[in-house]
Write a protein that holds these residues in place. Structure first.
Motif, PDB file in Angstrom:
ATOM      1  N   ASP A   1       0.782  -1.285  -0.026  1.00 26.19           N
ATOM      2  CA  ASP A   1       0.137   0.023   0.174  1.00 26.19           C
ATOM      3  C   ASP A   1       0.735   1.149   0.099  1.00 26.19           C
ATOM      4  N   ARG A   2       2.015   1.155   0.446  1.00 26.01           N
ATOM      5  CA  ARG A   2       2.933   2.155   0.632  1.00 26.01           C
ATOM      6  C   ARG A   2       3.815   2.251  -0.617  1.00 26.01           C
ATOM      7  N   LEU A   3       4.135   1.101  -0.925  1.00 30.56           N
ATOM      8  CA  LEU A   3       5.360   1.230  -2.256  1.00 30.56           C
ATOM      9  C   LEU A   3       4.678   1.255  -3.496  1.00 30.56           C
ATOM     10  N   VAL A   4       3.624   0.875  -3.583  1.00 26.61           N
ATOM     11  CA  VAL A   4       2.942   0.864  -4.990  1.00 26.61           C
ATOM     12  C   VAL A   4       2.731   2.487  -5.469  1.00 26.61           C
ATOM     13  N   THR A   5       3.001   3.161  -6.657  1.00 23.30           N
ATOM     14  CA  THR A   5       2.814   4.214  -7.208  1.00 23.30           C
ATOM     15  C   THR A   5       1.603   4.204  -8.202  1.00 23.30           C
ATOM     16  N   ASP A   6       1.408   3.106  -8.870  1.00 22.49           N
ATOM     17  CA  ASP A   6       0.231   3.154  -9.796  1.00 22.49           C
ATOM     18  C   ASP A   6      -0.636   1.773  -9.675  1.00 22.49           C
ATOM     19  N   VAL A   7      -1.982   2.033  -9.772  1.00 20.17           N
ATOM     20  CA  VAL A   7      -2.959   1.008  -9.843  1.00 20.17           C
ATOM     21  C   VAL A   7      -3.688   0.702 -10.987  1.00 20.17           C
ATOM     22  N   HIS A   8      -3.680  -0.533 -11.435  1.00 13.93           N
ATOM     23  CA  HIS A   8      -4.475  -0.996 -12.681  1.00 13.93           C
ATOM     24  C   HIS A   8      -5.562  -1.756 -12.066  1.00 13.93           C
ATOM     25  N   VAL A   9      -6.883  -1.276 -12.632  1.00 19.00           N
ATOM     26  CA  VAL A   9      -7.855  -2.123 -12.351  1.00 19.00           C
ATOM     27  C   VAL A   9      -8.644  -2.632 -13.695  1.00 19.00           C
ATOM     28  N   LEU A  10      -9.454  -3.738 -13.652  1.00 17.43           N
ATOM     29  CA  LEU A  10     -10.098  -3.963 -14.867  1.00 17.43           C
ATOM     30  C   LEU A  10     -11.505  -3.472 -14.749  1.00 17.43           C
ATOM     31  N   SER A  11     -12.008  -2.676 -13.923  1.00 17.19           N
ATOM     32  CA  SER A  11     -13.036  -1.973 -14.181  1.00 17.19           C
ATOM     33  C   SER A  11     -13.363  -0.790 -13.301  1.00 17.19           C
ATOM     34  N   ALA A  12     -14.096   0.003 -13.608  1.00 19.65           N
ATOM     35  CA  ALA A  12     -14.284   1.439 -12.558  1.00 19.65           C
ATOM     36  C   ALA A  12     -15.130   0.705 -11.453  1.00 19.65           C
ATOM     37  N   ALA A  13     -15.654   0.101 -11.181  1.00 19.97           N
ATOM     38  CA  ALA A  13     -16.480  -0.491 -10.245  1.00 19.97           C
ATOM     39  C   ALA A  13     -15.614  -1.237  -9.392  1.00 19.97           C
ATOM     40  N   GLY A  14     -14.392  -1.931  -9.962  1.00 24.19           N
ATOM     41  CA  GLY A  14     -13.473  -2.615  -9.372  1.00 24.19           C
ATOM     42  C   GLY A  14     -12.598  -1.439  -8.545  1.00 24.19           C
ATOM     43  N   ARG A  15     -12.192  -0.275  -9.034  1.00 20.05           N
ATOM     44  CA  ARG A  15     -11.501   0.414  -8.369  1.00 20.05           C
ATOM     45  C   ARG A  15     -12.182   1.004  -7.023  1.00 20.05           C
ATOM     46  N   ARG A  16     -13.345   1.378  -6.879  1.00 25.06           N
ATOM     47  CA  ARG A  16     -14.084   1.439  -5.836  1.00 25.06           C
ATOM     48  C   ARG A  16     -13.837   0.487  -4.739  1.00 25.06           C
ATOM     49  N   GLU A  17     -13.991  -0.611  -5.066  1.00 20.83           N
ATOM     50  CA  GLU A  17     -13.841  -2.014  -3.992  1.00 20.83           C
ATOM     51  C   GLU A  17     -12.484  -2.042  -3.624  1.00 20.83           C
ATOM     52  N   VAL A  18     -11.374  -1.739  -4.526  1.00 23.67           N
ATOM     53  CA  VAL A  18     -10.119  -1.707  -3.953  1.00 23.67           C
ATOM     54  C   VAL A  18      -9.880  -0.447  -3.101  1.00 23.67           C
ATOM     55  N   GLU A  19     -10.223   0.625  -3.697  1.00 24.52           N
ATOM     56  CA  GLU A  19     -10.216   1.961  -2.460  1.00 24.52           C
ATOM     57  C   GLU A  19     -10.795   1.623  -1.225  1.00 24.52           C
ATOM     58  N   GLN A  20     -11.972   0.936  -0.963  1.00 27.46           N
ATOM     59  CA  GLN A  20     -12.371   0.463   0.244  1.00 27.46           C
ATOM     60  C   GLN A  20     -11.651  -0.422   1.094  1.00 27.46           C
ATOM     61  N   ALA A  21     -10.851  -1.388   0.283  1.00 30.21           N
ATOM     62  CA  ALA A  21     -10.273  -2.250   1.073  1.00 30.21           C
ATOM     63  C   ALA A  21      -8.729  -1.622   1.628  1.00 30.21           C
ATOM     64  N   HIS A  22      -8.127  -0.734   0.539  1.00 26.90           N
ATOM     65  CA  HIS A  22      -6.820  -0.411   0.631  1.00 26.90           C
ATOM     66  C   HIS A  22      -6.893   1.188   0.545  1.00 26.90           C
ATOM     67  N   PRO A  23      -7.385   2.067   1.594  1.00 27.77           N
ATOM     68  CA  PRO A  23      -7.418   3.355   1.541  1.00 27.77           C
ATOM     69  C   PRO A  23      -6.208   4.333   1.057  1.00 27.77           C
ATOM     70  N   LEU A  24      -5.040   3.709   1.345  1.00 23.99           N
ATOM     71  CA  LEU A  24      -3.781   4.495   0.923  1.00 23.99           C
ATOM     72  C   LEU A  24      -3.845   4.469  -0.460  1.00 23.99           C
TER      73      LEU A  24
END
Length: 351
Positions: A123-146
């Motif tokens: 969560d602290r080392l990653v600079t960029d995040v690739h998601v396969l759907s816009a809805a997926g982004r919301r779920e990932v952000e909820q689980a990993h707020p950073l």
């Protein structure tokens, strides 16, 4: 000789996944990366520290939770530590560390403490995040707020049109499997693991009193215990065709071609290659109602993605299997690999 300054720029990207290992999505992603001007090489200390023409543009992490796969906590700890140190070195060099979020968390709960350490650090080392759907982004952000503070890239899960192009007709596929031409045939796709709800599907199907219904299930369970649970759930129901082993591409294609409906009763899911495979084969899917599947249904068009609320029930099977065929083929241009190739090029700046 041409002017080297006019040649397309290539990027050298280090990855923990450089071999497909029977995963057609990985094969297609690696091919698209190469076409986009991206050389994907193994994530190693030498590659991280390379200079000059071999200097890395960054790293691409896929399924980092696989570092937790060894049964030995010590072996898993070594893999986790190595991955995190390599990412830290890349960050010190000012390079990109891209994470593809295939899942919110690992499906199998191995080494809980190590898992916490792994994700705390990523969560602290990653600079960029690739998601396969816009809805997926919301779920990932909820689980990993950073990760909400990082740079996000929405590049869809590509189609499987190349893999399903040579499939037999429904009639021929059923004949090869010795299935009645007029049966109501359901199937499921992918490994028969607990998070995919395979045992739930078997139990629900057995309560369905439709005598002409058939359920085709094939795939490798996660272990002996899951295999035993599936056999116990299946009992001696002659309508259920259970194959507890990996099947090759041709057999998979034939089983999907024989089906009226592909049922995927996930207990937890962020993305589904199985759903994309079924849709590429022009077979409707029955899936739990989630933001990701709602978005997928909007993208492919009416009638292709059929959903249910809560636990899968007999009424859900009845309703989904009796729904008329969609009026139009599924729309798949939005997830073509040619489009994805251009998006990968934009991600790494090779165009």
């Amino acid at each position: 000789m041409g002017d080297a300054s006019l040649e397309p720029r290539r990027a050298r990207v280090l990855s923990n996944v450089v071999v497909a290992r029977s995963n057609p999505w990985v094969t297609s992603w690696l091919e698209a990366s190469k076409a986009a001007g991206v050389d994907v090489v193994d994530l190693s200390t030498a590659a991280v520290l390379a200079r000059g023409a071999d200097a890395p543009s960054g790293a691409h992490l896929q399924w980092p939770e696989r570092m937790l796969n060894p049964a030995s906590p010590l072996a898993a700890a070594r893999l986790v530590l190595r991955l995190l140190l390599l990412c830290a070195l890349l960050r010190l060099r000012g390079r990109t560390v891209l994470l593809t979020a295939h899942n919110v968390r690992a499906h199998e709960r191995r080494h809980p403490l190590l898992s916490t350490v792994l994700w705390w650090a990523l969560d602290r080392l990653v600079t960029d995040v690739h998601v396969l759907s816009a809805a997926g982004r919301r779920e990932v952000e909820q689980a990993h707020p950073l990760l909400a503070r990082r740079t996000w890239h929405v590049i869809p899960h590509g189609d499987y049109l190349a893999q399903t192009a040579g499939a037999p007709s429904r009639t021929d596929a059923r004949a090869r499997l010795s299935l009645p031409a007029d049966a109501t045939v359901l199937t499921t796709v992918g490994g028969l693991r607990a998070y995919k709800g395979a045992t739930d599907l078997v139990s629900t199907f057995r309560r369905w009193d439709r005598r002409d219904a058939v359920l085709l299930m094939a795939g490798r369970p996660a272990g002996p215990e899951e295999a035993r649970d599936l056999r116990d759930a299946a009992g001696d129901d002659p309508r259920l065709h259970l194959t507890l082993e990996h099947i090759d591409d041709d057999e998979l294609s034939g089983r999907v071609a024989a089906a009226d409906l592909v049922v995927l009763p996930y207990r937890a899911v962020l993305n589904s290659g199985s759903a994309m495979y079924a849709l590429s084969a022009r077979r409707p899917v029955l899936v739990p109602s989630t933001p990701t599947f709602t978005e997928l249904g909007e993208q492919v068009g009416p009638g292709w993605v059929r959903t249910y609320e809560g636990d899968l029930g007999v009424d859900d099977l009845l309703r989904a299997s009796d729904e008329p065929p969609p009026a139009r083929p599924p729309e798949m241009a939005w997830c073509s690999w040619s489009t994805i190739t251009e998006q990968i090029a934009g991600l790494w700046g090779t165009r």
